[in-house]
Scaffold this active site. Sequence first.
Site, mmCIF file in Angstrom:
data_model
loop_
_atom_site.group_PDB
_atom_site.id
_atom_site.type_symbol
_atom_site.label_atom_id
_atom_site.label_comp_id
_atom_site.label_asym_id
_atom_site.label_seq_id
_atom_site.Cartn_x
_atom_site.Cartn_y
_atom_site.Cartn_z
ATOM 1 C CD GLU A 28 -17.545 23.231 -40.837
ATOM 2 O OE1 GLU A 28 -18.103 23.085 -41.939
ATOM 3 O OE2 GLU A 28 -17.574 24.290 -40.193
ATOM 4 C CB CYS A 285 -16.360 24.276 -52.456
ATOM 5 S SG CYS A 285 -14.608 24.257 -52.882
#
Length: 320
Positions: A28, A285
């Site tokens: 990703e 994150c």
Amino acid sequence: MVELAKKSRSEDGSVRFVWRLEGGHEVESVLFRTTPTSFIQPAAQCGERRLDLPSGAVVCISSQAGCNVGCRFCATGLQPMRKNLSAEEISAQVFAAAREEGISGGIRVVFAGMGEPMLNYEPVRDAALRLAGHDDIRNVAISTMGIVPAIRRLAAEAPTVDLYVSLHAATDPLRTTLVPLNRKYPIEAVLAAATEFATSTGRRVDISYLLLRGINDSAGDARELAALLDPDLFTVKVLLWNEVAGLPFERVPDEHAVLFADWLADQGQPAYVIPSKARDVDAGCGQMITTEPSATRLRRVTSEFPRIDLGPVSVREGTR
């Protein structure tokens, strides 16, 4: 070099990309934008003390499919490392994402997606140098949990690249619990290497500090962290934990993150809070994962941090 497998757009405008690599593995990356008002700085940092933080398009990219570092708070750490990406596969994520979104020029690149970049050092170094020399790239930063020999190599071999060091604790016992790699590279060694990087390259180093409620978020933690750092060389980037299903941590309120940065600033340590991006598409994150979590790894974390009632865990829809 990379094939788009899935694209998701967040309510905040960020875009999550799932790339399929040769051999079928997936990684990703996420593209997001910042403005001068995206970051929150302590009130004590005004006038000449105020940090000049960049704005514009950022592409956060992966260097490995999975990760074996095993940070307890990270979704990628629940996925065993399957592949080191080549320099071409790494840099292709940036250009493919920019092409998808019609962006040219002024792009900032951060190696903070899936994997530990410094454990795939040569391809990461080569990709970083290639990107840093490209007209469309504004700057490149590599984030690491603290692979000391690689930090020293980076200072000598890629001095035009910025360094982010993920610390997340101010004492070795706590950091070892959160980041098992600390057994090999404890805080003192990591900060010594980061200090060498800053002094030899002339570039400030960002210390990433992820707040986990009730674990590392007290005023005492802030004082201990500030005592470790040279304010002339380091800036603390305060992050908020993005929820990962099954992991027994809690996100602190946004206002507490600002308070933590205030505590650091009161000690003379420059700091700022970076708000979470792309949480609603699971691209924030620490949320990146493209296969089913390892049951063994999940049990290990929940046994060490039995803090909340855990529900069933499954990989996000559409990432396989």
